[in-house]
Write a protein that holds these residues in place. Sequence first.
Motif, mmCIF file in Angstrom:
data_model
loop_
_atom_site.group_PDB
_atom_site.id
_atom_site.type_symbol
_atom_site.label_atom_id
_atom_site.label_comp_id
_atom_site.label_asym_id
_atom_site.label_seq_id
_atom_site.Cartn_x
_atom_site.Cartn_y
_atom_site.Cartn_z
ATOM 1 N N GLN A 201 0.819 -1.211 0.000
ATOM 2 C CA GLN A 201 0.000 0.000 0.000
ATOM 3 C C GLN A 201 0.857 1.268 0.000
ATOM 4 O O GLN A 201 0.490 2.290 0.593
ATOM 5 N N GLY A 202 2.017 1.196 -0.649
ATOM 6 C CA GLY A 202 2.893 2.353 -0.724
ATOM 7 C C GLY A 202 3.879 2.491 0.413
ATOM 8 O O GLY A 202 4.705 3.411 0.409
ATOM 9 N N PHE A 203 3.826 1.601 1.404
ATOM 10 C CA PHE A 203 4.763 1.621 2.519
ATOM 11 C C PHE A 203 5.857 0.576 2.290
ATOM 12 O O PHE A 203 5.593 -0.529 1.824
ATOM 13 N N SER A 204 7.071 0.937 2.643
ATOM 14 C CA SER A 204 8.207 0.039 2.534
ATOM 15 C C SER A 204 8.136 -1.027 3.624
ATOM 16 O O SER A 204 7.970 -0.713 4.809
ATOM 17 N N VAL A 205 8.261 -2.311 3.227
ATOM 18 C CA VAL A 205 8.132 -3.415 4.172
ATOM 19 C C VAL A 205 9.225 -4.444 3.916
ATOM 20 O O VAL A 205 9.774 -4.544 2.814
ATOM 21 N N SER A 206 9.522 -5.230 4.940
ATOM 22 C CA SER A 206 10.447 -6.357 4.772
ATOM 23 C C SER A 206 10.165 -7.409 5.825
ATOM 24 O O SER A 206 9.440 -7.176 6.796
ATOM 25 N N CYS A 207 10.758 -8.579 5.615
ATOM 26 C CA CYS A 207 10.663 -9.695 6.550
ATOM 27 C C CYS A 207 12.015 -10.392 6.553
ATOM 28 O O CYS A 207 12.772 -10.300 5.583
ATOM 29 N N CYS A 208 12.341 -11.085 7.634
ATOM 30 C CA CYS A 208 13.615 -11.799 7.675
ATOM 31 C C CYS A 208 13.407 -13.252 8.077
ATOM 32 O O CYS A 208 12.354 -13.638 8.592
ATOM 33 N N LYS A 209 14.431 -14.054 7.821
ATOM 34 C CA LYS A 209 14.389 -15.471 8.134
ATOM 35 C C LYS A 209 14.527 -15.716 9.637
ATOM 36 O O LYS A 209 14.789 -14.802 10.425
ATOM 37 N N SER A 210 14.389 -16.982 9.999
ATOM 38 C CA SER A 210 14.584 -17.443 11.369
ATOM 39 C C SER A 210 16.006 -17.965 11.543
ATOM 40 O O SER A 210 16.584 -18.516 10.602
ATOM 41 N N PRO A 211 16.589 -17.833 12.743
ATOM 42 C CA PRO A 211 17.883 -18.468 12.981
ATOM 43 C C PRO A 211 17.809 -19.990 12.986
ATOM 44 O O PRO A 211 18.838 -20.654 12.861
ATOM 45 N N ASN A 212 16.600 -20.546 13.110
ATOM 46 C CA ASN A 212 16.493 -22.001 13.282
ATOM 47 C C ASN A 212 15.952 -22.735 12.062
ATOM 48 O O ASN A 212 16.514 -23.742 11.648
ATOM 49 N N HIS A 213 14.845 -22.276 11.462
ATOM 50 C CA HIS A 213 14.224 -23.018 10.359
ATOM 51 C C HIS A 213 13.455 -22.059 9.460
ATOM 52 O O HIS A 213 12.964 -21.031 9.914
#
Length: 260
Positions: A201-213
């Motif tokens: 919706q026009g906002f900058s977003v991100s996600c990251c992985k898990s240290p485990n799985h």
Amino acid sequence: MKIIQLSDLHIMPPGKALYGKDPLWQLDLALQHIEQHHSDLNLMVITGDLTQFGDESSYQALKRRLQRLDWPAELLIGNHDNREIFKKIFDKADYEDEFAHRSFTSNGLLHVLLDTHKINHDEGELCEKRIQWLERTLRAHPHVPALLYMHHPPFDAGIAGMDRCKLSNPLNLLNALQAHRGRLLHIFTGHLHRAMAGQWQGFSVSCCKSPNHQVSLNRADPVMVYGVDEPTQYVVAFVTPGQCLIHHQDYGNQAQTFSL
């Protein structure tokens, strides 16, 4: 400002494995890599699913690890966490109400940690009380560039199993953020166990992985596939009042073979 994001630790009770690994040992690998390569960080934020079962012993183990750090660490909860036990163990006096969210300013930025936990559900929610808190918090700092941290993403990732348990009412969040376009630099999320970045919706977003799985990027699969053998990562964000640049930092795929 240099910010490290970790997410989805899924710390287990002592002696328990998750997908053949010890999540606490996996966290140690990440912390050692951060100390070796990014010890000049200003802030670390862990965006939820701190534990797998929300149990006291796992929170205590995590607290002991974090007490050794030479840098500040802020914590959010996710769907695997227990809000009351978390708040008891970490004893955050600056939580404003029954939820586990808070805000603070640092390095010319407003940092907003938003609690999206919905008890006994995998999906997240933002009830009216939490939306009002978010709106008050943003209005209280009208000219300060802001960063928002939350466990559940408001966007579809294109992975059917995960999209069923994202934030259940993203339009409520969107309505609360509309008046702050331009000063909300980025939204950090977890939950998806994948590295991704883009716009919602026009906002900058991100996600990251898990240290485990990790979760498989298999759009044809109707369910989530956990335990994917991919390099582990954390996020390194370089932030100024006019920019937020995201790096997904690999630190290997070595894993402890866990046996009791």
